[in-house]
Design a protein around this motif. Structure first.
Motif, PDB file in Angstrom:
ATOM      1  N   LYS A   4       0.838  -1.185   0.000  1.00 58.01           N
ATOM      2  CA  LYS A   4       0.000   0.000   0.000  1.00 58.01           C
ATOM      3  C   LYS A   4       0.881   1.245   0.000  1.00 58.01           C
ATOM      4  N   GLU A   5       0.293   2.386  -0.350  1.00 57.44           N
ATOM      5  CA  GLU A   5       1.104   3.567  -0.661  1.00 57.44           C
ATOM      6  C   GLU A   5       1.756   4.217   0.555  1.00 57.44           C
ATOM      7  N   ILE A   6       0.974   4.839   1.446  1.00 58.01           N
ATOM      8  CA  ILE A   6       1.532   5.593   2.577  1.00 58.01           C
ATOM      9  C   ILE A   6       0.860   5.167   3.873  1.00 58.01           C
ATOM     10  N   ALA A   7       1.675   4.872   4.883  1.00 50.92           N
ATOM     11  CA  ALA A   7       1.177   4.690   6.253  1.00 50.92           C
ATOM     12  C   ALA A   7       1.374   5.996   7.000  1.00 50.92           C
ATOM     13  N   TRP A   8       0.345   6.433   7.690  1.00 50.05           N
ATOM     14  CA  TRP A   8       0.394   7.664   8.470  1.00 50.05           C
ATOM     15  C   TRP A   8       0.426   7.302   9.948  1.00 50.05           C
ATOM     16  N   SER A  80       6.567  -1.211   7.504  1.00 52.29           N
ATOM     17  CA  SER A  80       7.453  -1.261   6.333  1.00 52.29           C
ATOM     18  C   SER A  80       7.191  -2.487   5.467  1.00 52.29           C
ATOM     19  N   LYS A  81       6.585  -3.523   6.053  1.00 52.43           N
ATOM     20  CA  LYS A  81       6.258  -4.735   5.293  1.00 52.43           C
ATOM     21  C   LYS A  81       4.932  -4.611   4.552  1.00 52.43           C
ATOM     22  N   GLU A  82       4.160  -3.570   4.911  1.00 52.40           N
ATOM     23  CA  GLU A  82       2.830  -3.405   4.319  1.00 52.40           C
ATOM     24  C   GLU A  82       2.709  -2.170   3.437  1.00 52.40           C
ATOM     25  N   TYR A  83       3.632  -1.201   3.611  1.00 52.83           N
ATOM     26  CA  TYR A  83       3.514   0.080   2.911  1.00 52.83           C
ATOM     27  C   TYR A  83       4.812   0.446   2.205  1.00 52.83           C
ATOM     28  N   ASP A  84       4.652   1.199   1.121  1.00 56.14           N
ATOM     29  CA  ASP A  84       5.813   1.704   0.389  1.00 56.14           C
ATOM     30  C   ASP A  84       6.547   2.774   1.183  1.00 56.14           C
TER      31      ASP A  84
END
Length: 282
Positions: A4-8, A80-84
């Motif tokens: 996925k793109e961005i984690a906030w 980091s394993k789920e988001y770019d």
């Protein structure tokens, strides 16, 4: 697997608006609250009702602490394993060690993160994340989003009316003499988070009614001079007071939009019950 793109990531000093609360890519790491030797996790094992009861009736010292670097490291490894990419927005580093702990955690996890010092707290963080999500929808890169949000921090305005001097006194921010005189004279301090992210006393107002009028005047002035469109009203167990404040402002600025919310328990530890704040971005 496609990431996925961005984690906030925000800390629990942030106000979780409906936009943030319901967004699958927004994560919160909690601060800790200490009553003497007891420790609680903000928003998890201490309700606002329990906090205010202990503030009113307890005798033990109350303080807060930031999450450990290890806690951040574990979360960053997972994200980091789920988001770019990851963007972390935290309470002002002048008010808390949370940002430093977050940076250390990312270094331990060896994860690249865009860090933003909000230079604020509560709805100040909220506004940045909501704007960031909007920019993300517009297709900006996470580096460009982070850069724009750092610029946005300079547009933050806030006026905080301390509702009760007791917690400031218990927390060591008022001397016995200041507490006594302030209570005797019914002085209501107005404090502000500066553009440098530091807390300072802005004014002292005699009587609660005059203090509320002070806030009303600031909102109306910003509407007339700066074209203000949206205001956050944050409160500490004072919802009706926040609603009344909104209605009073609307009488003079009928086109303003409002979000009303309660500050987190970690902030209420310092601000105390009945505190009300106006916060906005120009």
């Amino acid at each position: 697997m496609t990431l996925k793109e961005i984690a906030w990531l925000v800390d629990s000093s942030a106000y979780m608006s409906n936009t943030l609360k319901n967004h699958p890519d927004v994560f919160t790491i909690p601060l800790n609250i200490h009553f003497g030797l007891e420790q609680f996790v903000d928003g998890i094992d201490l309700t606002p009702e329990q906090l205010y009861d202990r503030i009113r009736n307890g005798t033990e010292s109350i303080k807060t602490s930031q999450p450990s670097a290890g806690e951040f490291a574990v979360l960053y490894e997972k994200l980091s394993k789920e988001y770019d990419s990851i963007i972390a927005i935290h309470v002002s580093k002048s008010l808390s060690g949370t940002l430093s702990s977050s940076i250390s955690g990312a270094q331990v996890a060896q994860v690249q993160v865009e860090f933003i010092d909000s230079l604020s707290l509560s709805a100040g963080i909220t506004g940045l994340v909501e704007k960031g999500l909007q920019l993300q929808e517009e297709g900006l890169s996470y580096e460009d989003i982070a850069a724009k949000l750092r610029e946005m921090t300079s547009k933050f305005r806030n006026y905080i009316l301390i509702g009760n001097l007791t917690q400031l006194y218990k927390g060591g921010r008022l001397s016995s003499a200041q507490f006594y005189l302030g209570s005797l004279l019914k002085i209501k301090p107005i404090i502000q988070i500066t553009p440098q992210g530091e807390l300072k006393e802005l004014d002292k107002v005699r009587s609660h009614k005059k203090a509320l009028q002070y806030l009303i005047n600031k909102a109306v002035e910003a509407t007339d001079k700066d074209g203000l469109k949206h205001v956050y009203i944050m409160h500490a167990n004072a919802e009706q007071q926040a609603i009344d404040l909104k209605e009073a402002i609307l009488q003079q600025a009928p086109h303003l939009q409002f979000t009303i919310g309660e500050i987190s328990t970690s902030l209420a530890v310092h601000a105390g019950e009945d505190t009300v704040a106006l916060l906005w971005y120009l």
